[in-house]
Design an enzyme around this catalytic site. Structure first.
Site, mmCIF file in Angstrom:
data_model
loop_
_atom_site.group_PDB
_atom_site.id
_atom_site.type_symbol
_atom_site.label_atom_id
_atom_site.label_comp_id
_atom_site.label_asym_id
_atom_site.label_seq_id
_atom_site.Cartn_x
_atom_site.Cartn_y
_atom_site.Cartn_z
ATOM 1 N N GLU A 177 0.815 -1.222 0.000
ATOM 2 C CA GLU A 177 0.000 0.000 0.000
ATOM 3 C C GLU A 177 0.845 1.268 0.000
ATOM 4 O O GLU A 177 1.269 1.744 1.046
ATOM 5 C CB GLU A 177 -0.927 0.017 1.234
ATOM 6 C CG GLU A 177 -1.789 1.273 1.288
ATOM 7 C CD GLU A 177 -2.731 1.328 2.490
ATOM 8 O OE1 GLU A 177 -2.728 0.406 3.319
ATOM 9 O OE2 GLU A 177 -3.473 2.313 2.590
ATOM 10 N N LYS A 219 -2.395 -2.022 -3.212
ATOM 11 C CA LYS A 219 -3.479 -1.253 -2.594
ATOM 12 C C LYS A 219 -3.204 0.234 -2.772
ATOM 13 O O LYS A 219 -2.630 0.885 -1.902
ATOM 14 C CB LYS A 219 -3.585 -1.618 -1.110
ATOM 15 C CG LYS A 219 -4.611 -0.792 -0.342
ATOM 16 C CD LYS A 219 -4.971 -1.398 0.999
ATOM 17 C CE LYS A 219 -5.902 -0.472 1.755
ATOM 18 N NZ LYS A 219 -6.544 -1.086 2.902
HETATM 19 P P1 13P Z 1 -9.586 3.767 4.152
HETATM 20 O O1 13P Z 1 -10.407 2.974 3.176
HETATM 21 O O2 13P Z 1 -10.375 4.288 5.315
HETATM 22 O O3 13P Z 1 -8.763 4.819 3.471
HETATM 23 O O4 13P Z 1 -8.563 2.771 4.827
HETATM 24 C C1 13P Z 1 -7.960 1.787 4.117
HETATM 25 C C2 13P Z 1 -6.660 1.475 4.716
HETATM 26 O O5 13P Z 1 -6.395 0.352 5.050
HETATM 27 C C3 13P Z 1 -5.675 2.542 4.877
HETATM 28 O O6 13P Z 1 -4.459 2.014 5.299
#
Ligand code: 13P
Length: 383
Positions: A177, A219
């Site tokens: 991510e 992500k």
């Molecule tokens: P949000 O969908 O609230 O942005 O969170 C996803 C997430 O895992 C952020 O690290």
């Protein structure tokens, strides 16, 4: 091992299925609970997680849930481990393995790296023993006219790749991510350019580290204008065309799934934009990955609001959780159409933006890192 990882990743990204990001750190979930009028105690956190994880039928739409370490080891009030309850529904357990953000030495103002590489391997081996099948690591990148710096892009890409490699060696599918924050006045076009640069660097680092792309998931955020951009929000079709264009340029077909975060969009926007992305992908073609969700706020905000108003309304809150998961599942297939009653969100139009998702303070010499909004805990431990 590589085949097992690829099989887990493919199941997590199965058509019409996505992830529930319920790995908010104690500090972050605490802020949300307190905003909803609830104390941030271990048992309230546990009860809130139980509500979602025991929702009947949730496994139709959710393939995996990402947990914070505390939650991975918790059980229902009746004494069944969450990991087992989820497995009965066909839902895999995931674990947040990063340890939050810290200021990046030598980086621009507010730039961060993510802590947690030290001791990661031992931690991953423990999480596997506890039943985890996949992991998450969140890096954040800040956009201004001059940021992100090359240093921030390269350091975060390299750390994400090292994390991913360690996970795979331990038998966990890494969810990678690199979140580019929506804070700022940048245009959607600039956001797209930065997205390509950051994802491109991340993919290159994964390749350099020898990460099996078939056994990992990406992500990213969707490509939207900055939260303070002139002209405000744009139509879902615009979000879709910018997002799909960026992904087509940099994400290899070997990656099975791209699981978007919601990043402060409203629950309804997140669904509509995800749906538009899938429709766009079909029209333009050559988009070989699943385009699905790994939402935190956009799957939970209405549910928390309802449950916090009256903790005996569990069945109703679970129906709402299921309905939110269902519309996002439809969106992940490009098949969402607002039913007669509209989107299930009860927070129509309410922004879910939070001001502590990145880091914007100054580190005191040799001291603890203060947060922009208070205790510092949520900054170091953010989602
Ligand atoms: P949000 O969908 O609230 O942005 O969170 C996803 C997430 O895992 C952020 O690290």
């Amino acid at each position: 091992m590589a085949a097992d990882l690829a099989s887990v990743a493919a199941k997590l990204a199965a058509p019409g299925k996505g992830l529930l990001a319920s790995d908010e750190s104690t500090g972050t979930i605490g802020k949300r609970l307190e905003k909803a009028g609830l104390p941030n105690t271990k048992d309230i956190r546990r009860a809130y997680r139980e509500l979602y994880y025991t929702t009947p039928g949730i496994g139709q739409y959710i393939s995996g849930v990402i947990m914070f370490k505390e939650t991975l080891y918790q059980s229902t009030a009746a004494g069944r481990r969450f990991v087992d309850v989820l497995a009965d529904e066909g839902v895999m357990a995931g674990i947040k393995v990063d340890e939050g953000l810290a200021p990046l030495p030598g980086g621009g103002e507010g730039e961060t790296y993510t802590k947690g590489l030290e001791g990661l391997e031992a931690a991953c081996r423990e999480y596997v023993m506890a039943g985890a099948k996949f992991a998450k690591w969140r890096a954040t990148l800040k956009v201004t006219d001059s940021l992100p710096s090359d240093l921030a892009v390269e350091r975060n890409a390299e750390d994400l790749a090292r994390y991913a490699k360690v996970c795979q060696e331990c038998g966990l599918v890494p969810v990678v991510e690199p979140e580019i924050l929506i804070d700022g006045a940048h245009s959607q076009t600039r956001f797209g350019v930065v997205t390509e640069r950051v994802l491109g660097a991340t993919v290159a680092a994964l390749w350099r580290q020898g990460v099996a792309l078939e056994g990992c998931l990406l992500k990213p955020q969707m490509v939207i204008p900055g939260a303070e951009a002139e002209g405000g929000k744009v139509a879902a079709e615009e979000v879709a065309s910018h997002t799909v264009a960026a992904l087509r340029r940099v994400v290899p077909p070997a990656v099975p799934g791209i699981m978007f975060l919601s990043g402060g969009q409203t629950e309804e926007e997140a669904t509509i934009n995800l749906d538009a992305i899938n429709k766009e992908a079909r029209v333009v073609g050559r988009c070989p990955w699943a385009l699905s969700f790994s939402f935190g706020r956009a799957l939970q905000a209405s549910v928390l609001k309802l449950w916090s108003s009256d903790q005996t309304r569990v069945a109703e809150a679970q129906q709402l959780a299921l309905a939110l998961a269902q519309v996002n599942s439809e969106a992940a297939l490009g098949q969402y159409t607002a039913a007669a009653g509209g989107h299930p969100s009860t927070l129509s139009g309410d922004s879910l933006r939070e001001n502590f998702r990145g880091w914007s303070g100054q580190a005191p010499a040799g001291g603890a890192v203060p947060s922009p909004g208070g205790s510092g805990e949520e900054v170091l431990m953010a989602h």
